[in-house]
Design an enzyme around this catalytic site. Structure first.
Site, PDB file in Angstrom:
ATOM      1  N   GLY A 211      44.625  36.310  48.400  1.00 20.51           N
ATOM      2  CA  GLY A 211      44.027  37.626  48.594  1.00 20.51           C
ATOM      3  C   GLY A 211      44.965  38.777  48.929  1.00 20.51           C
ATOM      4  O   GLY A 211      45.892  38.644  49.717  1.00 20.51           O
TER       5      GLY A 211
ATOM      6  N   TYR B  28      39.480  52.807  40.617  1.00 15.91           N
ATOM      7  CA  TYR B  28      39.851  52.320  39.288  1.00 15.91           C
ATOM      8  C   TYR B  28      38.864  52.847  38.244  1.00 15.91           C
ATOM      9  O   TYR B  28      39.260  53.366  37.196  1.00 15.91           O
ATOM     10  CB  TYR B  28      39.844  50.781  39.307  1.00 15.91           C
ATOM     11  CG  TYR B  28      40.220  50.134  38.003  1.00 15.91           C
ATOM     12  CD1 TYR B  28      41.540  49.799  37.726  1.00 15.91           C
ATOM     13  CD2 TYR B  28      39.260  49.861  37.032  1.00 15.91           C
ATOM     14  CE1 TYR B  28      41.889  49.209  36.532  1.00 15.91           C
ATOM     15  CE2 TYR B  28      39.591  49.270  35.830  1.00 15.91           C
ATOM     16  CZ  TYR B  28      40.903  48.943  35.587  1.00 15.91           C
ATOM     17  OH  TYR B  28      41.243  48.360  34.397  1.00 15.91           O
TER      18      TYR B  28
ATOM     19  N   ASP C 223      46.047  41.428  32.684  1.00 15.59           N
ATOM     20  CA  ASP C 223      46.130  40.280  33.584  1.00 15.59           C
ATOM     21  C   ASP C 223      45.870  38.972  32.842  1.00 15.59           C
ATOM     22  O   ASP C 223      46.595  37.990  32.995  1.00 15.59           O
ATOM     23  CB  ASP C 223      45.114  40.413  34.730  1.00 15.59           C
ATOM     24  CG  ASP C 223      45.381  41.633  35.589  1.00 15.59           C
ATOM     25  OD1 ASP C 223      46.422  42.289  35.373  1.00 15.59           O
ATOM     26  OD2 ASP C 223      44.546  41.924  36.463  1.00 15.59           O
TER      27      ASP C 223
ATOM     28  N   SER D 200      45.302  36.713  41.054  1.00 20.51           N
ATOM     29  CA  SER D 200      44.747  35.376  41.263  1.00 20.51           C
ATOM     30  C   SER D 200      43.386  35.252  40.583  1.00 20.51           C
ATOM     31  O   SER D 200      43.008  34.166  40.140  1.00 20.51           O
ATOM     32  CB  SER D 200      44.620  35.079  42.757  1.00 20.51           C
ATOM     33  OG  SER D 200      43.754  35.996  43.394  1.00 20.51           O
TER      34      SER D 200
HETATM   35  P1  ADP Z   1      44.015  39.538  42.534  1.00 21.71           P
HETATM   36  O1  ADP Z   1      43.423  39.130  41.234  1.00 21.71           O
HETATM   37  O2  ADP Z   1      44.966  40.684  42.359  1.00 21.71           O
HETATM   38  O3  ADP Z   1      44.671  38.411  43.284  1.00 21.71           O
HETATM   39  P2  ADP Z   1      41.287  40.113  43.094  1.00 21.71           P
HETATM   40  O4  ADP Z   1      40.609  40.811  44.202  1.00 21.71           O
HETATM   41  O5  ADP Z   1      41.069  40.594  41.708  1.00 21.71           O
HETATM   42  O6  ADP Z   1      42.844  40.067  43.468  1.00 21.71           O
HETATM   43  O7  ADP Z   1      40.862  38.579  43.089  1.00 21.71           O
HETATM   44  C1  ADP Z   1      40.878  37.813  44.278  1.00 21.71           C
HETATM   45  C2  ADP Z   1      39.648  36.928  44.277  1.00 21.71           C
HETATM   46  O8  ADP Z   1      39.852  35.807  43.372  1.00 21.71           O
HETATM   47  C3  ADP Z   1      39.388  36.268  45.617  1.00 21.71           C
HETATM   48  O9  ADP Z   1      38.633  37.130  46.460  1.00 21.71           O
HETATM   49  C4  ADP Z   1      38.590  35.035  45.214  1.00 21.71           C
HETATM   50  O10 ADP Z   1      37.249  35.379  44.929  1.00 21.71           O
HETATM   51  C5  ADP Z   1      39.246  34.637  43.894  1.00 21.71           C
HETATM   52  N1  ADP Z   1      40.295  33.636  44.147  1.00 21.71           N
HETATM   53  C6  ADP Z   1      41.626  33.824  44.079  1.00 21.71           C
HETATM   54  N2  ADP Z   1      42.303  32.683  44.382  1.00 21.71           N
HETATM   55  C7  ADP Z   1      41.366  31.753  44.651  1.00 21.71           C
HETATM   56  C8  ADP Z   1      41.414  30.369  45.026  1.00 21.71           C
HETATM   57  N3  ADP Z   1      42.574  29.733  45.198  1.00 21.71           N
HETATM   58  N4  ADP Z   1      40.232  29.726  45.230  1.00 21.71           N
HETATM   59  C9  ADP Z   1      39.067  30.378  45.062  1.00 21.71           C
HETATM   60  N5  ADP Z   1      38.968  31.664  44.716  1.00 21.71           N
HETATM   61  C10 ADP Z   1      40.079  32.359  44.508  1.00 21.71           C
HETATM   62 MG    MG Z   2      42.224  40.392  40.002  1.00 22.55          MG
END
Ligand code: ADP
Ligand code: MG
Length: 339
Positions: free
Chosen positions: A100, A196, A147, A106
């Protein structure tokens, strides 16, 4: 047993250009998300090493993916809906990306890894477009394609020049003697989704006046009377030019120039696109003034999150925030073994 992996990414230059069909230069990371499990059982049951709650859904899902709890399950629910996947999957999610707020994508790594695990493999363009549509359904944010396309197209040791109009991906080797640092600003991303959407709407408004921003020149902005829209356009048009300049600087191994381009990119995001914050600006200034650092800029959508910096090999940072030396790695993959 199925195992899939999809990497996160860091964008080197080309920020807020993907949704107008512009140019971006991200690299897929060696860090990413692994999904493993087995098909069957009629339920979607997944645990994640970064989350306390387990996702457990009966398939097919009743209702909208965007209402699923826990919220991280929305990406998975949107994948099963889009694939009409009803067989069931029991497995786990493991991540080497920080949990996060770091802006290393992610969410796309998770979406692509789940898509591959559930049999959604297809050619790279289709996979990235499907993952983008799935993320939009899960979150309500219509993001660009960068992405997802970085996650599926990664090449070891290379950045990726992506033309977001044609979706052509040109791997660009990173020169010897360059360390890519990703440094947290110290500020979690705030307001990122609403801002955004506002920037996207501004670009759409501009394009009704002067045509595709990808083809526009700074001179074309003379026809735009609204000062704020003019600065938005100036960022996008100059940022596309900076992507070309960066590719040339990296090919020539001119790291001081590459660092300067990062600095120009940051100023454009801060002054013209107005997606930086005082805390992010302070971190950019601090990094740029650090011996051995060629330049730094905000990376990702803005309003907090991380910065990317180019550095001489081995530079150590004396800061409290999380930071890494990022390595460019291969794109997403899936494999299966008999139980
Ligand atoms: P970014 O994509 O830049 O990391 P985002 O806010 O778009 O940030 O996405 C983050 C979200 O992705 C988290 O809040 C969660 O819902 C999901 N996520 C990321 N990594 C995991 C993980 N390892 N397990 C479960 N959900 C995840
Ligand atoms: Mg994202």
């Amino acid at each position: 047993m199925i195992t899939s992996f999809a990497p996160g990414r860091v964008n080197l230059i080309g920020e807020h250009t993907d949704y107008t069909g512009g140019l971006v230069l991200p690299m897929a990371l060696t860090m990413g998300i692994t999904v493993s499990g087995s098909v069957g059982g009629g339920r979607l049951t997944l645990s994640s090493s970064q989350q306390s709650e387990v996702l457990d859904l009966v398939l097919p899902i009743d209702g909208s993916a965007s209402a699923v709890d826990p919220p991280w399950g929305r990406y998975l629910a949107a994948v099963v809906s889009s694939l009409d996947f009803t067989e069931g999957f029991d497995g786990s999610i493991d991540s080497t990306l920080p949990a996060g707020g770091t802006g290393l994508s992610s969410s796309s790594a998770l979406t692509v890894a789940v898509l591959l695990a559930l049999g959604g493999d297809r050619d790279r363009h289709e996979l990235a477009q499907l993952a983008r549509d799935i993320e939009a359904e899960a979150t309500g944010v219509r993001s660009g394609i960068m992405d997802q396309l970085s996650s599926v197209s990664g090449v070891d040791g290379h950045a990726l020049l992506i033309d977001c109009r044609t979706l052509d991906v040109t791997p660009t080797p990173l020169p010897e003697g360059l360390d890519v640092l990703v440094v947290h600003s110290g500020q979690p991303r705030i307001l990122a989704d609403s801002e955004y959407n506002e920037r996207r709407a501004s670009c759409e408004a501009l394009e009704t006046m002067i045509g595709p921003l990808r083809d526009a020149t700074l001179d074309d902005l003379g026809q735009v009377s609204d000062e704020r829209l003019r600065s938005r356009g100036r960022h996008v048009i100059s940022e596309n030019a900076r992507v070309h300049a960066m590719v040339d600087a990296l090919a020539a191994g001119d790291l001081p120039l590459a660092g300067e381009i990062l600095g120009e990119g940051h100023r454009s995001l801060a002054d013209d696109y107005e997606v930086s914050t005082p805390i992010v600006d302070a971190q950019a200034a601090k990094l740029s003034a650090t011996p051995g650092i060629y330049g730094a800029r905000l990376t990702g959508g803005g309003f907090g999150g991380s910065l990317v910096a180019f550095a001489e090999p081995g530079v150590e940072l004396d800061i409290d925030e999380w930071w890494i030396r990022a390595e460019p790695g291969p794109g997403a993959s899936v494999s299966s073994t008999p139980d």
